[in-house]
Structures are given as structure tokens and as C-alpha cells.
Design an enzyme around this catalytic site. Structure first.
Site, PDB file in Angstrom:
ATOM      1  N   HIS A  78       0.830  -1.215   0.000  1.00 49.29           N
ATOM      2  CA  HIS A  78       0.000   0.000   0.000  1.00 49.29           C
ATOM      3  C   HIS A  78       0.863   1.264   0.000  1.00 49.29           C
ATOM      4  O   HIS A  78       0.964   1.920  -1.013  1.00 49.29           O
ATOM      5  CB  HIS A  78      -1.001   0.054   1.164  1.00 49.29           C
ATOM      6  CG  HIS A  78      -1.908  -1.127   1.255  1.00 49.29           C
ATOM      7  ND1 HIS A  78      -2.755  -1.476   0.230  1.00 49.29           N
ATOM      8  CD2 HIS A  78      -2.105  -2.060   2.233  1.00 49.29           C
ATOM      9  CE1 HIS A  78      -3.444  -2.553   0.580  1.00 49.29           C
ATOM     10  NE2 HIS A  78      -3.051  -2.935   1.787  1.00 49.29           N
ATOM     11  N   ASP A 100      -4.906  -8.240  -3.190  1.00 51.26           N
ATOM     12  CA  ASP A 100      -5.148  -8.046  -1.765  1.00 51.26           C
ATOM     13  C   ASP A 100      -6.446  -8.698  -1.286  1.00 51.26           C
ATOM     14  O   ASP A 100      -6.484  -9.889  -1.005  1.00 51.26           O
ATOM     15  CB  ASP A 100      -5.114  -6.534  -1.471  1.00 51.26           C
ATOM     16  CG  ASP A 100      -5.123  -6.214   0.020  1.00 51.26           C
ATOM     17  OD1 ASP A 100      -5.105  -7.144   0.825  1.00 51.26           O
ATOM     18  OD2 ASP A 100      -5.135  -5.028   0.375  1.00 51.26           O
TER      19      ASP A 100
HETATM   20 ZN   LIG Z   1      -3.281  -6.903   2.861  1.00 46.63          ZN
END
Ligand SMILES: [Zn+2]
Length: 452
Positions: free
Chosen positions: A279, A330
Site C-alpha cells: 500500500h 489483496d
Molecule cells: Zn493486505
């Protein structure tokens, strides 16, 4: 294994700005032995008669795609978390409810279906960021690595490679609140005991390797981050960490430690070329310098970041700081690396109100070789002699891709346009169908099992 020969109408070769026409590709024992453009490379010739034994690959052939960040069980939440308002933290409660239901058998069935869905989308290798280690209440299974073994077996059955990123998850908050409820299943007590359990796991099969993960600065006390980082360094294993996905994490880290999460990781020797920060949506300028100077990889997960209302990571500034970019699906709100790749460019356009930040070749690199490298498979993700024989063919005659020049594939194609997937020389997907798994039926059954 015998030699196989393909003739790709177009193939995207390493370090080329655009695809090349008429490429002969051969593999033996799971490695490419030939990758040769046959003609001038401007346009495909009609029929190369001498190659009667070659498997024709109409469309564009890419190297294998790497999904560098996965939590397989989150796939069960797709479409179920949109009933009301909320944010990352309310979504997390729903995610915990699914985690509570899983055991090694049900996780094998679910992960097998999810990894097969990935194979259909052209993913040849997955990085499974794995923290659901123990049974209910945190009681270890008879084999304390039974869940890791289930994931490795699931990948084998789905026909893709896996790096199990065994995550240390020790506390519930930056200030060290103890784990509670479902989180008890994640914990090992401390980083030393985490390391002992993780070191005891030797995955079965040449398709799997083990890496380490610091779940986040919320979940590993500062003084124990170095223990996990050292564990990875000593084994030459990749180290992954969730980083600054939410501003609240930055705020809590500043309040407790007086610095950003990135700075904390740097001070604990957790950054470097074999580290991947997942991220990094809310970094400071100083954070970008720390990540870039240490050559730390960032794994962007744009479809999850939009789904969870995380924000937009500064992808171009990252690349300009020298940070290699990789991609992950994810939470699997979407499993489509074409969508992840174009989101890197399109999100940047929304932020800057300008177009043209990343080339197709840069997006391909993020989706392929950079992700494989971040997962420790440094010999994969390139259509090149000696590399692992992974290839992914995308049709250029679907309703989405008809009339699209091959160089524009990342702005047009989707997972449904993948027709052929070869992993380590073995054909896993042919004619758009998984050869071993009925993906929709198995997904429905496995998700029904943990949500009914
Ligand atoms: Zn994750």
C-alpha cells in the site's frame, strides 16, 4: 519434461516499449530455451509454414503475472460488504467473521478455488500474506503450520507458484494492546516464537517458498520488528509489511513512537531491496526518500484501496524516487491484474488531472517481473531464455480488445480475455478454461461453506 514450442502472434519481450510480432518461444524442463522474433517484427506474417509443430498463440503473449499481495480468504467477502456505510475498520469486522469459520480443510478448498481464479486471470505466482495461523482461541493445530501447508497445497492444485509470507501478528494496536477475539488465531506470543514456528515449515513442492511478514506496525511491537527482519535476512527470504494504508496508522505511530511507520521500519532495519511495503498509500516525502534510497519495493493494490476507501497512493512520485512498483489484488474485491495495472495510471490522472504518467511497458513490469522478484522468484516474469517458462496469452479479438493495438492491452483487456496460461512449462489454462478446477462451482461451494 519434453520440449514445447509456441508461435506467438505478438509477444511482449523484456525491455521493449511495445510487443513484437511473430515470436517463436520454446521451453524445456520448465525453462525458456528460445525466444526469437521470426520476422521484422512489424506485423504478423500469415502462416509460418515451417513451424507446423508449434502451438499457435493468437493475440498477445505476456510473461507470467505476479499477484504480490493476497489474503485468499478475503475472496469470500466479495459483494457482501457494501450494504451500509463504513470504512476499513468496519470492513475488518466482517473479514474477521469469515476468518473465524476457517480450518485447514475449508481453507484448502477456498484457496484452491481462489488461486484457480487467479490462474484464469493470468497469475502464475501469488504472494500469500498469511496470518490465520492457529485454531479457534489461538490454540495451535497439531501441525502448527497446517494452515500454511493448506495454502501451499491449494496453489499446487491450482497450478500456480506461491510464496507464503508468514506474518507475525502479535498485538492489536501500535501501543501494544493484546490480541482479542478472532485475532487470537493470528498470534504466536512474540517474534521469537513466531520465528520458530515459521522456520519449522518446509513447503512441499518446487512451486512454493516461504517469506516473512511484519503484519504492520500496529501488530508487531517496535523492538520485535528487527527480529522478524533478521529472520528474513538470514534466510535470504522476502519480507513484506502493510504500510500506511490508513492515516490512522500514521497518527498512532507518531503518537507512540514519535515517527512515521516508514521511519520506524527503517530504524529497525526492515527496509531494503528484498522488502516489499504493501500500500504505502499515505507516505510523507521523507518516507518516499527512505523507501527509494533503500530500494524497497511498494506493492500497490488499487482495486482494494478503492474498495476500502483507503485513498490513492502517489505512484508516480514513488517510481520517480526509485521505488520499484508491484501489484496485488489483496482483498480480491477484483482479481484482475489488468485492472490493477491501469488503475495505477488512471488513479494518477484523477489526482493530477493530467494524462500519461506510466507507459504500458512500465505497467507490464509492475504486473510481472517486479512482482515475481518481490516474492523471491528472481528468475521469473520475463519472456527470455533461461527464465521460468511462464506465459499468458490475451486475446485481441474479444468485444473488449477488438481493434486495440497490442501496446494498448493494459488499457483495454480484462482477466476474461486471458486464453492460455503456462506455468513452469505446464499448461494450466487453455481456451480460457482452467484444466483442473471448475472455478465458479468451487468458489460458490467454498464460499457457501464459510458464509452460510
Ligand atoms: Zn493486505
Amino acid at each position: 519434461m519434453t520440449a514445447t514450442r509456441w508461435l506467438a502472434e505478438y509477444a511482449w519481450l523484456p525491455d521493449r516499449d511495445e510487443p513484437t510480432a511473430d515470436v517463436l518461444i520454446e521451453a524445456e524442463d520448465g525453462r525458456f530455451t528460445t525466444v526469437t522474433p521470426l520476422a521484422g517484427g512489424d506485423a504478423p506474417t500469415t502462416g509460418v509454414e515451417v513451424l507446423t509443430d508449434a502451438i499457435r498463440l493468437p493475440g498477445l503473449t505476456l510473461p507470467g503475472l505476479a499477484n504480490a499481495h493476497s489474503h485468499a480468504f478475503h475472496r469470500a467477502l466479495r459483494g457482501r460488504t457494501h450494504g451500509g456505510r463504513g470504512d476499513f475498520w468496519t470492513w475488518r469486522e466482517q473479514m474477521y467473521a469469515v476468518a473465524e469459520r476457517l480450518d485447514p480443510d475449508s481453507y484448502l478448498a477456498l484457496a484452491r478455488a481462489v488461486y484457480a481464479e487467479m490462474a484464469l486471470a493470468g497469475v502464475t505466482c501469488v504472494g500469500e500474506f498469511h496470518y490465520l495461523h492457529h485454531g479457534p482461541g489461538g490454540k495451535p493445530y497439531d501441525d502448527p503450520n497446517a494452515m500454511s501447508a493448506a495454502l501451499v497445497e491449494a496453489a499446487a492444485q491450482a497450478g500456480i507458484r506461491i510464496t507464503v509470507l508468514d506474518a507475525a501478528y502479535l498485538t492489536a494496536s501500535v501501543d501494544g494492546r493484546p490480541l482479542a477475539g478472532t485475532q487470537l488465531r493470528f498470534g504466536d506470543g512474540d517474534a521469537v516464537r513466531w520465528g520458530e514456528r515459521a522456520a519449522a515449515f518446509t513447503p512441499a513442492g518446487g512451486h512454493a517458498r516461504v517469506g516473512a511478514a511484519v503484519h504492520s506496525v500496529r501488530a508487531v511491537p517496535a523492538e520485535q520488528i528487527s527480529t522478524v527482519a533478521r529472520w528474513a535476512r538470514e534466510r535470504d527470504a522476502p519480507l513484506h509489511v502493510h504500510l500506511s494504508e490508513q492515516p490512522a496508522e500514521n497518527d498512532a505511530c507518531r503518537a507512540v513512537h514519535g515517527c512515521t511507520p516508514t521511519r520506524l521500519l527503517a530504524d529497525r532495519e526492515a527496509l531494503g531491496a528484498t522488502t516489499t511495503a504493501v500500500h504505502a498509500t499515505h507516505p510523507t516525502s521523507g518516507d518516499l526518500t527512505l523507501l527509494g534510497d533503500s530500494r524497497t519495493v511498494v506493492c500497490l493494490c488499487p482495486t482494494t484501496e478503492r474498495d476500502l476507501a483507503d485513498g490513492i497512493g502517489p505512484a508516480r512520485r514513488m517510481a520517480d524516487a526509485g521505488i520499484p512498483l508491484s501489484l496485488g489484488s489483496d482483498s480480491h474485491a477484483v482479481v484482475d491484474l489488468f485492472e490493477e495495472a491501469r488503475a495505477v495510471e488512471l488513479d494518477e490522472r484523477l489526482r493530477t488531472r493530467r494524462r500519461g504518467h506510466f507507459t504500458g511497458a512500465e505497467l507490464l513490469k509492475a504486473a510481472s517481473v517486479a512482482g515475481h522478484t518481490a516474492l523471491g522468484w528472481t528468475d521469473a516474469g520475463r519472456l527470455a531464455v533461461g527464465a521460468r517458462a511462464d506465459l499468458v496469452t490475451v486475446r485481441l479479438d474479444s468485444a473488449r480488445t477488438a481493434g486495440v493495438p497490442p501496446v494498448g492491452v493494459f488499457f483495454a483487456a480484462g482477466a476474461a480475455d486471458v486464453t492460455t496460461v503456462v506455468v513452469d512449462g505446464r499448461t494450466v489454462v487453455a481456451d480460457g478454461r482452467h484444466r483442473a478446477v471448475d472455478v465458479p462451482a468451487e468458489l460458490a461451494a467454498a464460499i457457501g461453506e464459510v458464509t452460510s
